[in-house]
Motif scaffolding. Structure first.
Motif, short mmCIF file in Angstrom:
data_model
loop_
_atom_site.label_atom_id
_atom_site.label_comp_id
_atom_site.label_asym_id
_atom_site.label_seq_id
_atom_site.Cartn_x
_atom_site.Cartn_y
_atom_site.Cartn_z
N PRO A 169 43.96 30.23 28.31
CA PRO A 169 44.65 28.94 28.58
C PRO A 169 46.03 29.16 29.20
CG PRO A 169 44.30 29.28 26.20
CD PRO A 169 43.64 30.43 26.90
N ASP A 170 46.60 30.34 29.00
CA ASP A 170 47.90 30.66 29.60
C ASP A 170 47.67 31.11 31.05
OD1 ASP A 170 50.24 31.76 30.50
OD2 ASP A 170 50.59 32.99 28.71
N MET A 171 48.03 30.21 32.00
CA MET A 171 47.75 30.48 33.41
C MET A 171 48.51 31.70 33.92
SD MET A 171 45.62 29.56 35.67
CE MET A 171 44.94 27.91 35.44
N ASP A 172 49.67 32.01 33.30
CA ASP A 172 50.40 33.21 33.75
C ASP A 172 49.60 34.48 33.47
OD1 ASP A 172 52.49 31.88 34.79
OD2 ASP A 172 53.75 32.00 32.99
N GLY B 273 35.57 48.39 56.09
CA GLY B 273 34.73 47.19 55.99
C GLY B 273 34.93 46.38 54.72
N ILE B 274 36.03 46.63 54.01
CA ILE B 274 36.28 45.88 52.76
C ILE B 274 37.07 44.62 53.10
CG2 ILE B 274 37.36 45.99 50.48
CD1 ILE B 274 35.01 47.95 50.86
N ASP B 275 36.44 43.44 52.91
CA ASP B 275 37.08 42.20 53.33
C ASP B 275 37.00 41.08 52.30
OD1 ASP B 275 34.40 41.60 53.48
OD2 ASP B 275 34.36 41.27 55.65
N THR B 276 36.43 41.34 51.13
CA THR B 276 36.18 40.24 50.20
C THR B 276 36.69 40.53 48.79
OG1 THR B 276 34.17 39.71 51.46
CG2 THR B 276 34.37 38.74 49.26
N LEU B 277 37.57 39.62 48.32
CA LEU B 277 38.02 39.66 46.93
C LEU B 277 37.64 38.32 46.31
CD1 LEU B 277 39.51 40.95 44.55
CD2 LEU B 277 41.66 40.09 45.53
N SER B 278 36.59 38.33 45.47
CA SER B 278 36.02 37.11 44.91
C SER B 278 36.62 36.84 43.54
CB SER B 278 34.49 37.29 44.82
OG SER B 278 33.89 36.26 44.07
N LEU B 279 37.48 35.81 43.48
CA LEU B 279 38.23 35.48 42.26
C LEU B 279 38.45 33.98 42.22
CD1 LEU B 279 41.36 37.86 42.38
CD2 LEU B 279 39.38 38.13 40.87
N GLY B 280 38.44 33.40 41.01
CA GLY B 280 38.85 32.01 40.88
C GLY B 280 37.66 31.07 40.81
N MET B 281 37.73 30.10 39.87
CA MET B 281 36.69 29.10 39.67
C MET B 281 37.36 27.72 39.70
SD MET B 281 34.43 31.35 37.03
CE MET B 281 34.75 30.52 35.52
N SER B 282 36.62 26.68 39.29
CA SER B 282 37.15 25.31 39.42
C SER B 282 38.56 25.16 38.85
CB SER B 282 36.22 24.31 38.72
OG SER B 282 35.02 24.20 39.44
N GLU B 283 38.81 25.79 37.69
CA GLU B 283 40.08 25.56 37.00
C GLU B 283 41.25 26.33 37.60
OE1 GLU B 283 40.01 26.57 32.93
OE2 GLU B 283 39.44 24.54 32.33
N ASP B 284 40.96 27.38 38.34
CA ASP B 284 42.07 28.27 38.73
C ASP B 284 41.94 28.83 40.15
OD1 ASP B 284 39.99 30.04 38.35
OD2 ASP B 284 40.80 30.94 36.53
N PHE B 285 41.18 28.14 41.01
CA PHE B 285 40.99 28.74 42.34
C PHE B 285 42.25 28.71 43.19
CE2 PHE B 285 39.58 24.35 43.07
CZ PHE B 285 40.06 24.04 44.34
#
Ligand SMILES: *Cc1c(COP(=O)(O)O)cnc(C)c1O
Length: 238
Positions: free
Chosen positions: A176-179, A201-213
């Protein structure tokens, strides 16, 4: 004769929820001046009709958690030419089906899975795009490798011509602590830069969902995975 502007995509039915998310993504990219971040729409629990209506608004990439749930949807929507990402934990005994049906597997976290996916990727298809899933802070989760395993796993993937390593993925614990979530995102950003220096060829960092994208983009994500902010809350499992 029927003519059509090349700048206007065909058959586009506007989807206000999708437009809102795309403009939030754009706004979050702007301060850093980087190219736009890719949206992966997470379609677990949604039926093919709901997915088709988002596709009709121009969205191409969809994420599913379970191979068994995804296969009939992928088959039902085949003629739309969508791009399918597996984002749930993959058991080795499901690797064959995953390698045959998905375009990306984002949850590669052990050598056995690398070998199984490579063995089963059909020659008729392009190499399978893969991300290494890193367990960045979630002690309770059994998914994802240790940061120390990234380089050896990347080397194992590079040895497989039927696989193409694109980058890293993580599911930080839903603190719950966004920091604290930001710290996890930032640590992933560092691991990603290191991998980019090490491999081509590294181009993708997949992170973040509805609450924190938004926060994930601010900390360096190049792909965000959004489900409920687009479709509404998921039905609870019985
Ligand atoms: C379900 C899921 C998402 C999307 O979650 P929302 O909160 O609905 O946006 C993203 N990534 C993974 C790995 C998921 O399992």
């Amino acid at each position: 004769m029927h003519t059509r502007s090349t700048t206007v995509p065909r058959n586009v039915a506007p989807n206000p929820a999708l437009q809102r998310i795309l403009s939030l993504i754009d706004n979050a990219c702007r301060p850093s001046g980087r190219p736009s971040v890719q949206l992966l729409v997470v379609s677990k629990t949604r039926d093919p009709e709901a997915i088709a209506s988002v596709a009709a608004a121009g969205q191409r990439a969809f994420g599913e958690n379970y191979v068994q749930e995804a296969l009939p949807k992928i088959a039902a929507l085949r003629e739309l030419g969508l791009e399918w990402h597996l984002i749930g934990h993959l058991q080795s005994n499901k690797a064959e089906q995953a390698a045959r049906s998905f375009d990306w597997v984002q949850t590669v976290d052990r050598p056995k899975l690398v070998a199984a996916l490579a063995r089963h990727r059909p020659d008729a298809l392009p190499p399978l795009n893969v991300l290494i899933q890193v367990n960045i802070d979630d002690e309770a989760s059994k998914s994802g490798c240790s940061p120390l395993d990234i380089i050896p796993l990347a080397a194992a993937i590079a040895d497989q011509p039927r696989l193409r390593l694109r980058g890293l993925m993580a599911i930080p614990s839903p603190d719950p602590d966004m920091d604290r979530r930001r710290t996890a995102f930032r640590n992933m950003g560092r691991l990603f830069s290191r991998l980019q220096q090490d491999s081509a060829g590294i181009d993708t960092l997949s992170l973040g969902m509805s609450e924190d994208f938004i926060e994930a983009i601010e900390e360096g994500a190049t792909m965000v995975r959004v489900g409920s902010a687009l479709f509404g809350p998921r039905p609870r499992k019985p």
